[in-house]
Design a protein around this motif. Structure first.
Motif, mmCIF file in Angstrom:
data_model
loop_
_atom_site.group_PDB
_atom_site.id
_atom_site.type_symbol
_atom_site.label_atom_id
_atom_site.label_comp_id
_atom_site.label_asym_id
_atom_site.label_seq_id
_atom_site.Cartn_x
_atom_site.Cartn_y
_atom_site.Cartn_z
ATOM 1 N N GLY A 21 72.018 64.335 48.726
ATOM 2 C CA GLY A 21 70.713 64.008 47.933
ATOM 3 C C GLY A 21 70.496 62.470 47.761
ATOM 4 O O GLY A 21 69.604 62.321 46.875
ATOM 5 N N ALA A 22 71.275 61.603 48.262
ATOM 6 C CA ALA A 22 71.228 60.160 47.634
ATOM 7 C C ALA A 22 70.419 59.606 48.496
ATOM 8 O O ALA A 22 70.062 58.535 48.148
ATOM 9 C CB ALA A 22 72.572 59.824 47.615
ATOM 10 N N GLY A 23 69.963 59.967 49.611
ATOM 11 C CA GLY A 23 69.432 59.553 50.389
ATOM 12 C C GLY A 23 69.690 58.711 51.994
ATOM 13 O O GLY A 23 69.154 57.996 52.560
ATOM 14 N N LYS A 24 70.971 59.325 52.222
ATOM 15 C CA LYS A 24 71.473 58.891 53.380
ATOM 16 C C LYS A 24 70.459 59.084 54.742
ATOM 17 O O LYS A 24 70.432 58.190 55.425
ATOM 18 C CB LYS A 24 72.641 59.744 53.636
ATOM 19 C CG LYS A 24 73.920 59.515 52.642
ATOM 20 C CD LYS A 24 74.969 60.197 53.121
ATOM 21 C CE LYS A 24 74.946 61.749 53.100
ATOM 22 N NZ LYS A 24 74.863 62.435 51.744
ATOM 23 N N ASP A 25 69.700 60.105 54.697
ATOM 24 C CA ASP A 25 69.013 60.677 55.902
ATOM 25 C C ASP A 25 67.654 59.793 56.108
ATOM 26 O O ASP A 25 67.302 59.390 57.004
ATOM 27 C CB ASP A 25 68.619 61.953 55.935
ATOM 28 C CG ASP A 25 69.675 62.881 56.215
ATOM 29 O OD1 ASP A 25 70.576 62.465 57.019
ATOM 30 O OD2 ASP A 25 70.034 64.092 55.792
ATOM 31 N N TYR A 26 67.207 59.361 54.800
ATOM 32 C CA TYR A 26 66.272 58.547 54.660
ATOM 33 C C TYR A 26 66.616 56.949 55.226
ATOM 34 O O TYR A 26 65.909 56.479 55.893
ATOM 35 C CB TYR A 26 65.540 58.341 53.106
ATOM 36 C CG TYR A 26 64.423 57.325 52.979
ATOM 37 C CD1 TYR A 26 63.233 57.643 53.392
ATOM 38 C CD2 TYR A 26 64.748 55.942 52.577
ATOM 39 C CE1 TYR A 26 62.069 56.648 53.224
ATOM 40 C CE2 TYR A 26 63.715 55.149 52.570
ATOM 41 C CZ TYR A 26 62.629 55.511 52.701
ATOM 42 O OH TYR A 26 61.345 54.497 52.793
ATOM 43 N N LEU A 27 67.713 56.638 54.762
ATOM 44 C CA LEU A 27 68.101 55.100 54.978
ATOM 45 C C LEU A 27 68.370 55.226 56.640
ATOM 46 O O LEU A 27 68.012 54.171 57.485
ATOM 47 C CB LEU A 27 69.276 54.650 54.353
ATOM 48 C CG LEU A 27 69.775 53.252 54.611
ATOM 49 C CD1 LEU A 27 68.641 52.212 54.473
ATOM 50 C CD2 LEU A 27 70.877 53.083 53.726
ATOM 51 N N LYS A 28 69.087 56.294 56.994
ATOM 52 C CA LYS A 28 69.400 56.456 58.485
ATOM 53 C C LYS A 28 67.952 56.267 59.250
ATOM 54 O O LYS A 28 67.855 55.749 60.420
ATOM 55 C CB LYS A 28 69.929 57.736 58.493
ATOM 56 C CG LYS A 28 70.164 57.907 60.183
ATOM 57 C CD LYS A 28 71.002 59.292 60.409
ATOM 58 C CE LYS A 28 71.208 59.817 61.844
ATOM 59 N NZ LYS A 28 71.634 61.134 62.039
ATOM 60 N N ALA A 29 67.174 56.865 59.110
ATOM 61 C CA ALA A 29 65.881 57.010 59.565
ATOM 62 C C ALA A 29 65.106 55.596 59.696
ATOM 63 O O ALA A 29 64.650 54.969 60.522
ATOM 64 C CB ALA A 29 64.777 57.837 58.910
ATOM 65 N N GLN A 30 65.305 54.881 58.422
ATOM 66 C CA GLN A 30 64.677 53.467 58.637
ATOM 67 C C GLN A 30 65.409 52.588 59.300
ATOM 68 O O GLN A 30 64.965 51.637 59.975
ATOM 69 C CB GLN A 30 64.853 52.553 56.963
ATOM 70 C CG GLN A 30 64.125 53.618 56.056
ATOM 71 C CD GLN A 30 62.468 53.527 56.252
ATOM 72 O OE1 GLN A 30 62.072 52.456 56.393
ATOM 73 N NE2 GLN A 30 62.206 54.964 56.391
ATOM 74 N N LEU A 31 66.868 52.683 59.480
ATOM 75 C CA LEU A 31 67.764 51.734 60.402
ATOM 76 C C LEU A 31 67.390 52.227 61.848
ATOM 77 O O LEU A 31 67.438 51.295 62.671
ATOM 78 C CB LEU A 31 69.099 52.138 60.059
ATOM 79 C CG LEU A 31 69.500 51.321 58.863
ATOM 80 C CD1 LEU A 31 70.976 51.793 58.300
ATOM 81 C CD2 LEU A 31 69.373 49.895 58.736
ATOM 82 N N ILE A 32 67.037 53.519 62.173
ATOM 83 C CA ILE A 32 66.833 53.974 63.529
ATOM 84 C C ILE A 32 65.486 53.114 63.925
ATOM 85 O O ILE A 32 65.395 52.518 64.969
ATOM 86 C CB ILE A 32 66.636 55.446 63.692
ATOM 87 C CG1 ILE A 32 67.917 56.013 63.274
ATOM 88 C CG2 ILE A 32 65.831 55.840 64.931
ATOM 89 C CD1 ILE A 32 67.949 57.638 63.488
ATOM 90 N N GLU A 33 64.461 52.833 63.081
ATOM 91 C CA GLU A 33 63.342 52.295 63.412
ATOM 92 C C GLU A 33 63.732 50.758 63.623
ATOM 93 O O GLU A 33 63.001 50.079 64.402
ATOM 94 C CB GLU A 33 62.306 52.302 62.220
ATOM 95 C CG GLU A 33 61.641 53.530 62.064
ATOM 96 C CD GLU A 33 60.526 53.837 60.840
ATOM 97 O OE1 GLU A 33 60.129 52.622 60.538
ATOM 98 O OE2 GLU A 33 60.158 54.703 60.555
ATOM 99 N N LYS A 34 64.659 50.251 63.058
ATOM 100 C CA LYS A 34 65.112 48.898 63.273
ATOM 101 C C LYS A 34 65.834 48.866 64.719
ATOM 102 O O LYS A 34 66.208 47.677 65.070
ATOM 103 C CB LYS A 34 65.815 48.228 62.025
ATOM 104 C CG LYS A 34 65.295 48.316 60.952
ATOM 105 C CD LYS A 34 63.896 47.264 60.767
ATOM 106 C CE LYS A 34 63.556 47.131 59.122
ATOM 107 N NZ LYS A 34 62.253 46.577 59.533
ATOM 108 N N GLY A 35 66.313 49.870 65.279
ATOM 109 C CA GLY A 35 66.869 50.023 66.579
ATOM 110 C C GLY A 35 68.308 50.370 66.605
ATOM 111 O O GLY A 35 68.949 50.214 67.628
#
Length: 129
Positions: free
Chosen positions: A12-26
């Motif tokens: 619940g800390a936001g790992k998946d959210y940050l992961k999605a942001q980094l995927i957008e960065k390549g």
């Protein structure tokens, strides 16, 4: 992007959210194997590779995993295969998973630990059941 990024955080800390942001960065994400049940918003093979306890155990016995561990009261297993570790540069792991890496591998990664207020995590975990 020559360094691998490993995200670590409690549920619940936001790992998946940050992961999605980094995927957008390549970044190329690893897709972990797990024995936990699939959630309504997840897709097998994209969110995780969902397998039975029996399949997971066979993968351990055959030496396919680079790191794996059992987590939670439910004793769900999570793991990253050796092949996926070589081919990806973005991971979600536990501290135990990171400790399974060699000294050389740890030098080649950036570990990001997410820490958020407990009440926010609790609210998120309740919402996703």
């Amino acid at each position: 992007m020559d360094k691998k990024i490993i995200l670590i955080a409690p549920g619940g800390a936001g790992k998946d959210y940050l992961k999605a942001q980094l995927i957008e960065k390549g970044y190329k994400p690893s897709i972990s194997y797990t024995t936990r049940p699939i959630r309504k918003d997840e897709v097998d093979g994209i969110s995780y590779k969902f397998v039975s306890d029996e399949v997971f155990k066979k993968m351990i016995e055959s030496g396919e995993f680079r790191e794996y561990n059992c987590f939670g009261e439910q004793k769900w297993n999570y793991g990253t295969t050796k092949k996926d570790f070589e081919e990806s540069n973005l991971f979600i792991m536990t501290p135990l998973g990171v400790s399974a890496l060699t000294k050389e591998e740890r030098v080649a990664v950036i570990v990001v630990y997410l820490d958020i207020p407990e009440d926010v995590r609790y609210t998120r975990l309740i919402a996703r059941k």
